[in-house]
Design a protein around this motif. Sequence first.
Motif, PDB file in Angstrom:
ATOM      1  N   LEU A  37      27.401   0.627  20.518  1.00  0.00           N
ATOM      2  CA  LEU A  37      28.817   1.658  20.738  1.00  0.00           C
ATOM      3  C   LEU A  37      29.173   1.962  19.267  1.00  0.00           C
ATOM      4  CD1 LEU A  37      30.947  -0.784  22.954  1.00  0.00           C
ATOM      5  CD2 LEU A  37      29.562   1.075  23.648  1.00  0.00           C
ATOM      6  N   TYR A  38      29.263   3.487  19.035  1.00  0.00           N
ATOM      7  CA  TYR A  38      29.399   4.004  17.945  1.00  0.00           C
ATOM      8  C   TYR A  38      30.900   4.806  17.952  1.00  0.00           C
ATOM      9  CZ  TYR A  38      28.839   7.482  14.077  1.00  0.00           C
ATOM     10  OH  TYR A  38      29.151   8.069  13.024  1.00  0.00           O
ATOM     11  N   PHE A  39      31.577   4.826  16.903  1.00  0.00           N
ATOM     12  CA  PHE A  39      32.927   5.309  16.687  1.00  0.00           C
ATOM     13  C   PHE A  39      32.585   6.408  15.485  1.00  0.00           C
ATOM     14  CE2 PHE A  39      33.232   0.919  18.353  1.00  0.00           C
ATOM     15  CZ  PHE A  39      33.791   1.389  19.612  1.00  0.00           C
ATOM     16  N   HIS A  40      33.092   7.520  15.520  1.00  0.00           N
ATOM     17  CA  HIS A  40      32.964   8.626  14.421  1.00  0.00           C
ATOM     18  C   HIS A  40      34.054   8.317  13.421  1.00  0.00           C
ATOM     19  CE1 HIS A  40      36.262  11.193  16.126  1.00  0.00           C
ATOM     20  NE2 HIS A  40      35.742  10.935  17.079  1.00  0.00           N
ATOM     21  N   GLY A  41      33.898   8.931  12.530  1.00  0.00           N
ATOM     22  CA  GLY A  41      34.824   9.255  11.262  1.00  0.00           C
ATOM     23  C   GLY A  41      35.675  10.292  11.579  1.00  0.00           C
ATOM     24  N   GLY A  42      36.564  10.723  10.509  1.00  0.00           N
ATOM     25  CA  GLY A  42      37.423  11.677  10.381  1.00  0.00           C
ATOM     26  C   GLY A  42      39.151  11.238  10.034  1.00  0.00           C
ATOM     27  N   VAL A  53      35.850  -0.340  14.283  1.00  0.00           N
ATOM     28  CA  VAL A  53      34.881  -1.623  14.545  1.00  0.00           C
ATOM     29  C   VAL A  53      35.703  -3.154  14.359  1.00  0.00           C
ATOM     30  CG1 VAL A  53      32.861  -2.829  13.963  1.00  0.00           C
ATOM     31  CG2 VAL A  53      32.702  -0.537  14.605  1.00  0.00           C
ATOM     32  N   TYR A  54      36.227  -3.007  13.236  1.00  0.00           N
ATOM     33  CA  TYR A  54      37.115  -4.197  12.958  1.00  0.00           C
ATOM     34  C   TYR A  54      38.209  -4.867  13.712  1.00  0.00           C
ATOM     35  CZ  TYR A  54      40.301  -7.397  10.218  1.00  0.00           C
ATOM     36  OH  TYR A  54      41.023  -8.406   9.952  1.00  0.00           O
ATOM     37  N   HIS A  55      39.101  -3.663  14.121  1.00  0.00           N
ATOM     38  CA  HIS A  55      40.113  -3.995  14.887  1.00  0.00           C
ATOM     39  C   HIS A  55      39.780  -4.297  16.474  1.00  0.00           C
ATOM     40  CE1 HIS A  55      43.502  -3.446  12.201  1.00  0.00           C
ATOM     41  NE2 HIS A  55      42.916  -2.596  11.484  1.00  0.00           N
ATOM     42  N   ALA A  56      38.776  -3.467  16.913  1.00  0.00           N
ATOM     43  CA  ALA A  56      38.168  -3.875  18.156  1.00  0.00           C
ATOM     44  C   ALA A  56      37.504  -5.218  18.192  1.00  0.00           C
ATOM     45  CB  ALA A  56      37.448  -2.641  18.641  1.00  0.00           C
ATOM     46  N   GLY A  57      36.951  -5.506  17.261  1.00  0.00           N
ATOM     47  CA  GLY A  57      35.928  -6.680  17.012  1.00  0.00           C
ATOM     48  C   GLY A  57      37.100  -7.862  17.248  1.00  0.00           C
ATOM     49  N   VAL A  58      38.174  -8.041  16.223  1.00  0.00           N
ATOM     50  CA  VAL A  58      39.026  -8.822  16.340  1.00  0.00           C
ATOM     51  C   VAL A  58      39.836  -9.168  17.611  1.00  0.00           C
ATOM     52  CG1 VAL A  58      39.107  -9.295  13.621  1.00  0.00           C
ATOM     53  CG2 VAL A  58      40.681  -8.011  14.981  1.00  0.00           C
ATOM     54  N   ARG A  59      40.044  -7.994  18.229  1.00  0.00           N
ATOM     55  CA  ARG A  59      40.645  -8.080  19.525  1.00  0.00           C
ATOM     56  C   ARG A  59      39.798  -8.855  20.654  1.00  0.00           C
ATOM     57  NH1 ARG A  59      43.980  -2.862  21.407  1.00  0.00           N
ATOM     58  NH2 ARG A  59      45.067  -2.329  19.249  1.00  0.00           N
ATOM     59  N   VAL A  60      38.523  -8.553  20.490  1.00  0.00           N
ATOM     60  CA  VAL A  60      37.572  -9.182  21.555  1.00  0.00           C
ATOM     61  C   VAL A  60      36.822 -10.401  21.351  1.00  0.00           C
ATOM     62  CG1 VAL A  60      37.534  -6.743  22.673  1.00  0.00           C
ATOM     63  CG2 VAL A  60      35.542  -7.821  21.309  1.00  0.00           C
ATOM     64  N   SER A  61      37.236 -10.795  20.152  1.00  0.00           N
ATOM     65  CA  SER A  61      36.605 -12.063  19.271  1.00  0.00           C
ATOM     66  C   SER A  61      36.947 -13.353  20.476  1.00  0.00           C
ATOM     67  CB  SER A  61      36.972 -12.173  18.009  1.00  0.00           C
ATOM     68  OG  SER A  61      38.394 -12.533  17.994  1.00  0.00           O
ATOM     69  N   ASP A  62      37.944 -13.284  21.030  1.00  0.00           N
ATOM     70  CA  ASP A  62      38.056 -14.600  21.953  1.00  0.00           C
ATOM     71  C   ASP A  62      38.091 -14.110  23.552  1.00  0.00           C
ATOM     72  OD1 ASP A  62      40.435 -13.030  21.852  1.00  0.00           O
ATOM     73  OD2 ASP A  62      41.871 -14.653  21.373  1.00  0.00           O
ATOM     74  N   VAL A  63      37.499 -13.336  23.614  1.00  0.00           N
ATOM     75  CA  VAL A  63      37.029 -12.500  24.981  1.00  0.00           C
ATOM     76  C   VAL A  63      35.831 -12.947  25.533  1.00  0.00           C
ATOM     77  CG1 VAL A  63      37.304 -10.562  26.624  1.00  0.00           C
ATOM     78  CG2 VAL A  63      39.130 -10.946  24.843  1.00  0.00           C
ATOM     79  N   ASP A  64      35.770 -13.582  26.752  1.00  0.00           N
ATOM     80  CA  ASP A  64      34.425 -13.816  27.498  1.00  0.00           C
ATOM     81  C   ASP A  64      33.886 -12.157  27.792  1.00  0.00           C
ATOM     82  OD1 ASP A  64      32.049 -14.507  28.417  1.00  0.00           O
ATOM     83  OD2 ASP A  64      33.009 -15.522  30.233  1.00  0.00           O
TER      84      ASP A  64
END
Length: 338
Positions: free
Chosen positions: A94-99, A188-199
């Motif tokens: 899953l890729y998130f572009h810059g800008g 990636v960082y903010h999405a990663g921590v949000r789902v870090s405790d989700v199954d």
Amino acid sequence: MADEPSSPNPAASIDLYKFILPNPDGSLNRATPLFPIVPPTLTPPAESFRTKSNSNTPQLVLSKDIPLNPETKTFLRLFKPHPLPPNPHLALILYFHGGGFVLFSAASKPYHDTCSEMALSLRAIIVSVDYRLAPEHPLPSAFDDAVEAIAWARSQASDVDGRDPWLKDAVDFSKCFLMGSSAGGTMVYHAGVRVSDVDLSPLMIRGLIFNQPYFGGVQRTQSELKLIDDQVLPLVTSDMMWGHALPKGVDLDHEYCNPTVRGGDRRMRRLPKCLVRGNGGDPLLDRQREFAALLQSRGVHVVSKFDEGGCHAVELFDPGMAQVLYDIIGDFIECCCE
């Protein structure tokens, strides 16, 4: 007469500031002729495989768009190597572009081309997320869209019968990665921590790939001051983009911008393996190094790759540096999947 020296920076003529034009209603007129919108490539040219029709080695990349959320008008652009080998079991990225959260799209030519090249080089299915932009949609809108894209991937992993045909017989959903460049790395960082405790099972996020993540802060770093007038990301442009992206009334030490505030989000300790990539000619280098050190101090397995050369977003302008990046990512994916 001696030859004039060439510019050391392939992006030297780019000034993002002049392409970000405010409208009276507070929206932006995004005049970006250097980065045109390109359509997806749904089918290969008829003549492409006349001599290679029996080859199982991918020779090109196909792409298509599918809706993510019709209400927010977000979509996904899928990139698939073609032809696929038998039983491919490809990784899903899953890729998130810059800008700077204010510019570009999954369909912007530099990011379309980058995802095509990664799909071929990494032998992976790339899903590039076209997320909402600020100031029309300030943060955390982009983070919400990133989480929604992860939820889409989980639903694809769970629903075999309803799975997109491009993924159904190609993807190994136990080999999923989140990757972002610049502002996409922040996502990636903010999405990663949000789902870090989700199954998320049967989806398994094996690793996070931060390519020159876009962070800021009130206190200026040495690399920001050294490269204050950088030709790709001068400090005035960076500040202006954060001003558009952040909620009203907050400064650059807001958690959306500065992940090191108050020691960072406590959930970061649950993150999977992380690759943090930076370049010496990037004003954000010191912040990227600090971010990698913070992750490591919280017990996260971090692979840091910092080079002396290169500028911010160099892979968009320099094919050689792009291949270096793809090789680093390929090694990281292999390590995570062992």
